[in-house]
Scaffold this motif. Structure first.
Motif, PDB file in Angstrom:
ATOM      1  N   UNK A  13       4.558  -7.335  11.182  1.00  0.00           N
ATOM      2  CA  UNK A  13       4.379  -6.064  10.753  1.00  0.00           C
ATOM      3  C   UNK A  13       5.426  -5.095  11.746  1.00  0.00           C
ATOM      4  N   UNK A  14       6.199  -5.862  12.447  1.00  0.00           N
ATOM      5  CA  UNK A  14       7.267  -5.193  13.221  1.00  0.00           C
ATOM      6  C   UNK A  14       8.187  -4.212  12.474  1.00  0.00           C
ATOM      7  N   UNK A  15       8.010  -3.007  13.250  1.00  0.00           N
ATOM      8  CA  UNK A  15       9.020  -1.883  12.582  1.00  0.00           C
ATOM      9  C   UNK A  15       8.046  -1.054  11.555  1.00  0.00           C
ATOM     10  N   UNK A  16       6.621  -1.469  11.475  1.00  0.00           N
ATOM     11  CA  UNK A  16       6.032  -0.718  10.534  1.00  0.00           C
ATOM     12  C   UNK A  16       4.642  -0.289  11.399  1.00  0.00           C
ATOM     13  N   UNK A  17       4.736  -0.475  12.755  1.00  0.00           N
ATOM     14  CA  UNK A  17       3.533   0.143  13.377  1.00  0.00           C
ATOM     15  C   UNK A  17       3.393   1.691  13.167  1.00  0.00           C
ATOM     16  N   UNK A  47       5.975   2.948   5.451  1.00  0.00           N
ATOM     17  CA  UNK A  47       7.042   1.806   5.697  1.00  0.00           C
ATOM     18  C   UNK A  47       6.269   0.524   5.372  1.00  0.00           C
ATOM     19  N   UNK A  48       5.054   0.259   5.983  1.00  0.00           N
ATOM     20  CA  UNK A  48       4.315  -0.973   5.524  1.00  0.00           C
ATOM     21  C   UNK A  48       4.053  -0.951   3.947  1.00  0.00           C
ATOM     22  N   UNK A  67       7.321 -21.636   2.703  1.00  0.00           N
ATOM     23  CA  UNK A  67       6.789 -20.669   3.760  1.00  0.00           C
ATOM     24  C   UNK A  67       8.172 -20.090   4.572  1.00  0.00           C
ATOM     25  N   UNK A  68       7.900 -18.888   4.968  1.00  0.00           N
ATOM     26  CA  UNK A  68       8.789 -18.231   5.873  1.00  0.00           C
ATOM     27  C   UNK A  68       8.401 -17.031   6.715  1.00  0.00           C
ATOM     28  N   UNK A  69       9.026 -16.795   7.618  1.00  0.00           N
ATOM     29  CA  UNK A  69       8.781 -15.379   8.564  1.00  0.00           C
ATOM     30  C   UNK A  69       9.684 -14.492   8.078  1.00  0.00           C
ATOM     31  N   UNK A  70       9.374 -13.301   7.526  1.00  0.00           N
ATOM     32  CA  UNK A  70      10.191 -12.269   7.348  1.00  0.00           C
ATOM     33  C   UNK A  70       9.857 -10.843   7.575  1.00  0.00           C
ATOM     34  N   UNK A  71      10.575 -10.203   8.574  1.00  0.00           N
ATOM     35  CA  UNK A  71      10.478  -8.915   8.789  1.00  0.00           C
ATOM     36  C   UNK A  71      11.194  -7.890   8.188  1.00  0.00           C
ATOM     37  N   UNK A 104       0.223 -10.659  10.410  1.00  0.00           N
ATOM     38  CA  UNK A 104      -0.670 -10.869  11.844  1.00  0.00           C
ATOM     39  C   UNK A 104      -1.087  -9.572  12.559  1.00  0.00           C
ATOM     40  N   UNK A 105      -2.362  -9.496  12.604  1.00  0.00           N
ATOM     41  CA  UNK A 105      -2.954  -8.278  12.716  1.00  0.00           C
ATOM     42  C   UNK A 105      -3.189  -8.414  14.635  1.00  0.00           C
TER      43      UNK A 105
END
Length: 556
Positions: A55-59, A64-65, A34-38, A83-84
Motif C-alpha cells: 500500500x506504499x503511496x496510498x497511506x 488513491x487506494x 504471484x508478484x509484488x506490485x506497488x 500487508x496492513x
C-alpha cells in the motif's frame, strides 16, 4: 488441473491472513503466478495473478487506494494481498465493496509476514502443480498417439481428449463430415456461422493461454449465442480436418488444455495420414486392375471374377466403356502449377473419381474407373435401358459437378456399345477410345461421341490402311499442303467449310470471315493446285474423300 485461490490461501505461510472480500470465489478462481506490485499498476499484472502490495503511496489516501484496486481489477488478477500495519492500517469498506462488485479476492496480510516467504512458498506450490500438469499432458499425448498406433480411430481420440480436458468437442474431416463427437449437439455442427473472428481479435482481455503457440491459429465461431473454438488439422500444408471444442467459457482454455489440444492435433493429423495412405493403396490396386482389363485381352473367368470381388467389383454384368480426355486451359494450368501437389489424392483425378462414384450411387449403377496418360477410363453398368440414355444421364451428372470443381477444364468423351463376350472390357475400351479420337478430330473438344455413330469414319479408317489409297490421297493433297506451308494459308480448311455449306459461297464466306471474292479466289487456287474441278461431282467426291482420309491419318 491448476491451482485455485482456495489452495493458496490455505498455505501455512498465510494462516494468519484473513479474507476480507470475495470468499465465495475461492474454489472457482485460478491462480497462475504471484508478484509484488506497488503504484503504478499499468500493464505489469497478468490475468489470474496473486498480487502482493504494502500500500506504499496510498497511506491516508483512500481515493488513491481505490484507484489502485480498480487497476488491479482491470488487469484480471485473482487475489490482492494487502500487508496492513505500516502504510495501510485497515482496508476501507469502499475498497472492499469495489472488490466484491468486481469479483476480486482481497486478503489482509499481517505486516510481520514477509513477502519473500510468501513468494517462495507460493512459487514452490505453482512449480509443483506445473510439474504435475506437464506429466498429465505428457500422459495424454501418449494415450492419443496410441489411439493411432493401435488403429482405434478418431472416436477413441475424441473420447480420450474429452476425458482429459472435460470440454465438449468434435472432430470433422475436410469435407465437413463429423467423424467423432463428444457432447456437442449434432445440429450445432451442421451449420457454421458466417461471421468469425480469431480469439485474439475477439477478446480485449489477456487469456491465460495467449502465449501458447496454437493460440494464434484458433478461431471462434458464434452460433445460437454459443461460441465454438476451431483448430485446423494440417498435414503437409493441407487442411485434413478440424478440431472443434465448446468450452463453457474462455477461462477453461488453460495452458494445460492448449497443450493437450496441440497433442490431439498431432494425433488427428497422423490418423488422417494413415487413412489417406490406406485409401491411396486401395485406389492404386483398383486403378491397376481396371487398367489391365482395358489394355489387355483379359478373359472374364473364375480368376478375374475372384480378384475383382476382392476389390469390390462385379464383372458378371454388362458394361458400357467411356473414355474421357481431360484438357485444362492455359490459365488454369498455370494456377495449378502454383499450388503444391503434396499427394495424388489432391489431383484432378481424385475429384473426377469421387464424382464418378457419386454419380454411380445416385443412378444406382456399378462403376469402375482408372486413368491413363491424361485420360479417364470408366466402365458403367448397362441394363435393359437404352445404353445411350444411360451414358448421357451418367455424363450429365458428373459434368455439372466437375465444371464447378475443375474450373477451366474441358472434358471430351468417347462411348462404346455394350459388350457381353469374354473380352468385353478390352473391346469396349478400344471402341470408346476410337470414338473419342474421331469426335475430337471432327467436332473439337468438349463433345460426346458414340462409337455406333462413327460408321463412316471407321470405314474411312479401314480404307486409309490401303497403300494405293494412301498414295492417291498424297497425290491429291500434297500440292495444297505445300502451298499452305509456304504461304501460311489454310486451303484445306477453306474446302472443309465450303463443303460443310454444300457449295454455298455466301454462307461459307461468312463462316470464314472472308469477302465473297476472296473465297472465290481461294477456290480457284484449290482447283488449280489439285487439277480438280469443284463443279464436277466425281472430282468433288475425290477431294472430300482425300481430305477426310488425311484428317483421320493425322489423329493416329
Amino acid at each position: 488441473m491448476g491451482l485455485n485461490a482456495f489452495d493458496i490461501v490455505n498455505l501455512s505461510i498465510l494462516k494468519t491472513a484473513k479474507i476480507k472480500a470475495g470468499e465465495y470465489l475461492l474454489q472457482n478462481t485460478s491462480v497462475e503466478w504471484i508478484s509484488v506490485i506497488e503504484l503504478p499498476v499499468e500493464n505489469f499484472v497478468r490475468k489470474n495473478e496473486f498480487v502482493l502490495t504494502t500500500g506504499m503511496g496510498c497511506e491516508n489516501d483512500h481515493e488513491q487506494l481505490e484507484a489502485y484496486v480498480r487497476d488491479i481489477v482491470q488487469s484480471g488478477a485473482s487475489i490482492l494481498g494487502i500487508a496492513t500495519g505500516r502504510y495501510v492500517f485497515g482496508i476501507p469498506e469502499q475498497v472492499l465493496k469495489i472488490a466484491e462488485e468486481n469479483h476480486l479476492i482481497i486478503m489482509d496480510i499481517p505486516w510481520e509476514v514477509r513477502f519473500a516467504d510468501i513468494l517462495q512458498t507460493v512459487m514452490e506450490k505453482i512449480t509443483q502443480d506445473r510439474q504435475q500438469e506437464r506429466q498429465h499432458a505428457d500422459e495424454a499425448r501418449r494415450r492419443l498417439i496410441n489411439c493411432v498406433l493401435q488403429d482405434k480411430g478418431l472416436k477413441e481420440i475424441a473420447r480420450v481428449l474429452y476425458h482429459t480436458i472435460q470440454i465438449p468437442l468434435a472432430i470433422i474431416d475436410e469435407s465437413g463430415v463429423t467423424r467423432a463427437n463428444q457432447r456437442i449437439k449434432s445440429e450445432d455442427l451442421q451449420v457454421y456461422p458466417t461471421q468469425k473472428k480469431t480469439i485474439k481479435q475477439q477478446s480485449t482481455s489477456h487469456p491465460s493461454f495467449s502465449e501458447h503457440p496454437i493460440y494464434y491459429h484458433m478461431e471462434a465461431y458464434h452460433l445460437n449465442k454459443q461460441t465454438f473454438y476451431q483448430l485446423n488439422i494440417f498435414n503437409n500444408h493441407k487442411v485434413q480436418g478440424y478440431l472443434v471444442c465448446q468450452p463453457a467459457n474462455q477461462d477453461q482454455l488453460t495452458w494445460f488444455v492448449m497443450n493437450v489440444l496441440e497433442h490431439a492435433l498431432t494425433a488427428c493429423a497422423l490418423y488422417f495420414v494413415k487413412e489417406n495412405a490406406i485409401e491411396l493403396t486401395e485406389v492404386k490396386l483398383k486403378d491397376n486392375f481396371v487398367l489391365t482389363l482395358a489394355k489387355q485381352e483379359l478373359p472374364v473367368n473364375d480368376q478375374s471374377l475372384s480378384k475383382a470381388k476382392l476389390l469390390g467389383y462385379d464383372l458378371e454384368h454388362d458394361y458400357v466403356c467411356i473414355v474421357g480426355d481431360v484438357t485444362s486451359d492455359q490459365a488454369s494450368a498455370m494456377d495449378k502449377e502454383d499450388k503444391p501437389s503434396n499427394s495424388s489424392l489432391q489431383s484432378d483425378n481424385y475429384y473426377i473419381q469421387k464424382e464418378i462414384m457419386y454419380a454411380g450411387k445416385l443412378l444406382e449403377r456399378l462403376t469402375m474407373t482408372t486413368f491413363d496418360n491424361g485420360q479417364v477410363i470408366i466402365y458403367v453398368e448397362a441394363d435393359h435401358h437404352p445404353y445411350m440414355e444411360t451414358a448421357n444421364q451418367f455424363l450429365d451428372t458428373i459434368s455439372r459437378r466437375l465444371s464447378e470443381l475443375l474450373d477451366g477444364t474441358t472434358l471430351s468423351w468417347g462411348i462404346s456399345t455394350p459388350k457381353s463376350d469374354d473380352n468385353r472390357f478390352f473391346e469396349g475400351y478400344q471402341e470408346a477410345k476410337t470414338a473419342l479420337e474421331i469426335g475430337v478430330q471432327q467436332n473439337g473438344r468438349g463433345e460426346r461421341t458414340f462409337f455406333s455413330n462413327t460408321k463412316v469414319n471407321r470405314l474411312l479408317m479401314a480404307l486409309s490402311k490401303e497403300p494405293e489409297i494412301d498414295q492417291i490421297v498424297n497425290d491429291t493433297l500434297d500440292p495444297l499442303i505445300e502451298y499452305d506451308r509456304k504461304r501460311q494459308t489454310d486451303l484445306i480448311y477453306t474446302f472443309l467449310i465450303y463443303n460443310k455449306f454444300k457449295g454455298n459461297v455466301s454462307q461459307a464466306a461468312r463462316a470464314l470471315n472472308l469477302h465473297r471474292q476472296s473465297l472465290l479466289h481461294r477456290l480457284r487456287n484449290i482447283e488449280s493446285l489439285t487439277k480438280l474441278s469443284l463443279v464436277d461431282s466425281d472430282d468433288w467426291f475425290l477431294l472430300e474423300l482425300s481430305v477426310r482420309l488425311w484428317q483421320l491419318k493425322n489423329i493416329h
